[in-house]
Scaffold this motif. Structure first.
Motif, short mmCIF file in Angstrom:
data_model
loop_
_atom_site.label_atom_id
_atom_site.label_comp_id
_atom_site.label_asym_id
_atom_site.label_seq_id
_atom_site.Cartn_x
_atom_site.Cartn_y
_atom_site.Cartn_z
N ASP A 154 22.37 19.49 20.78
CA ASP A 154 23.47 18.59 21.15
C ASP A 154 23.10 17.77 22.39
OD1 ASP A 154 24.88 19.62 19.03
OD2 ASP A 154 26.12 20.96 20.27
N SER A 155 22.46 18.41 23.36
CA SER A 155 22.04 17.71 24.57
C SER A 155 21.01 16.63 24.24
CB SER A 155 21.47 18.71 25.57
OG SER A 155 20.88 18.06 26.65
N ASN A 156 20.03 16.97 23.42
CA ASN A 156 19.00 16.00 23.02
C ASN A 156 19.61 14.86 22.21
OD1 ASN A 156 17.01 17.44 24.30
ND2 ASN A 156 16.33 18.50 22.46
N GLN A 157 20.57 15.18 21.35
CA GLN A 157 21.23 14.14 20.55
C GLN A 157 21.99 13.18 21.45
OE1 GLN A 157 20.76 13.92 17.29
NE2 GLN A 157 21.98 12.07 17.12
N ALA A 158 22.69 13.71 22.46
CA ALA A 158 23.42 12.85 23.40
C ALA A 158 22.45 11.97 24.19
CB ALA A 158 24.26 13.72 24.34
N GLU A 159 21.31 12.54 24.61
CA GLU A 159 20.31 11.76 25.34
C GLU A 159 19.71 10.66 24.46
OE1 GLU A 159 17.91 10.64 28.56
OE2 GLU A 159 19.66 11.94 28.48
N GLN A 168 21.44 25.25 19.52
CA GLN A 168 22.45 24.25 19.17
C GLN A 168 22.85 23.45 20.40
OE1 GLN A 168 23.54 23.62 15.97
NE2 GLN A 168 24.45 21.82 16.91
N GLN A 169 22.99 24.11 21.55
CA GLN A 169 23.30 23.41 22.79
C GLN A 169 22.18 22.45 23.16
OE1 GLN A 169 23.95 26.56 25.58
NE2 GLN A 169 26.07 26.91 24.96
N GLU A 170 20.93 22.89 23.02
CA GLU A 170 19.79 22.02 23.30
C GLU A 170 19.76 20.83 22.34
OE1 GLU A 170 17.30 22.10 25.73
OE2 GLU A 170 18.72 23.50 26.62
N ARG A 195 22.21 7.89 24.16
CA ARG A 195 22.26 7.13 25.41
C ARG A 195 21.08 6.16 25.50
NH1 ARG A 195 20.06 6.94 30.11
NH2 ARG A 195 18.75 8.76 29.88
N TYR A 247 22.05 28.82 21.74
CA TYR A 247 21.23 28.16 22.75
C TYR A 247 20.55 26.92 22.15
CZ TYR A 247 17.15 27.16 25.61
OH TYR A 247 16.19 26.52 26.34
#
Length: 190
Positions: A141-146, A137-139, A149, A135
């Motif tokens: 990855d999501s924060n890293q993508a944001e 790690q998913q967060e 961006r 969980y």
């Protein structure tokens, strides 16, 4: 004659029974930590004494004990030979095992049982830790993508507006304001 026959039959039918008790101490899980800025605090599940008693006598744990037993023992005989109890008001759990083979074999089987109870609870905690790690790690990855961006958007904005560096431009404007203030003061004094 009847008493002698009954005594003889009882003697041949009786077996020596060995009984061993092992004592386990329940430890609390570590303190909770926050899973996110606005998320709820994560605290690993704690096992109540009733849950731990049920777990120690469960088919999952006892079948693992039966597989490791030497000499081999059937699951049904092992289930009938075990008893799990708690000492009221404490974190102590008592595992009691009865055996007929030998005292050494009964002690060894009780040790295997205690090890399997501890190992099974560790595996449960490890499984839960892996789930929270996935969980997080998913967060991440999501924060890293944001973040990527937003960084790309900021870089595009500075290129489009012709800004070299915001910090350098702020320093230059502050220097220009400082020079204007100095000229003003000099002119006023003159």
């Amino acid at each position: 004659i009847g008493a002698v026959l009954l005594t003889a039959a009882g003697y041949f039918r009786t077996e020596t029974r060995y009984q061993v008790s092992a004592q386990l101490i329940k430890r609390d899980v570590p303190d909770s930590f926050r899973a996110g800025e606005i998320g709820e605090a994560f605290k690993p599940r704690t096992l109540s004494n009733a849950t731990l008693i049920g777990l120690a006598g469960s088919t999952n744990v006892l079948s693992r004990v039966a597989e490791r037993a030497d000499p081999p023992i059937s699951l049904s005989l092992l289930r009938r030979s075990t008893e799990v109890a708690e000492q009221r008001g404490t974190d102590y759990l008592f595992l009691t095992l009865s055996g007929y083979t030998s005292s050494e074999a009964t002690v060894e089987l009780a040790n295997i049982w205690a090890e399997e109870v501890v190992d099974y609870t560790r595996e449960m905690q490890s499984r839960e830790s892996r789930e929270i790690r996935q969980y997080l790690q998913q967060e991440l990855d999501s924060n890293q993508a944001e973040l990527e961006r937003v960084s790309t958007g900021l870089l595009d904005y500075t290129r489009r507006e012709g800004l070299v560096s915001i910090d350098k431009q702020i320093d230059a404007k502050l220097r220009a304001i400082g020079e204007l203030d100095l000229r003003y003061e000099t002119s006023r004094l003159e």
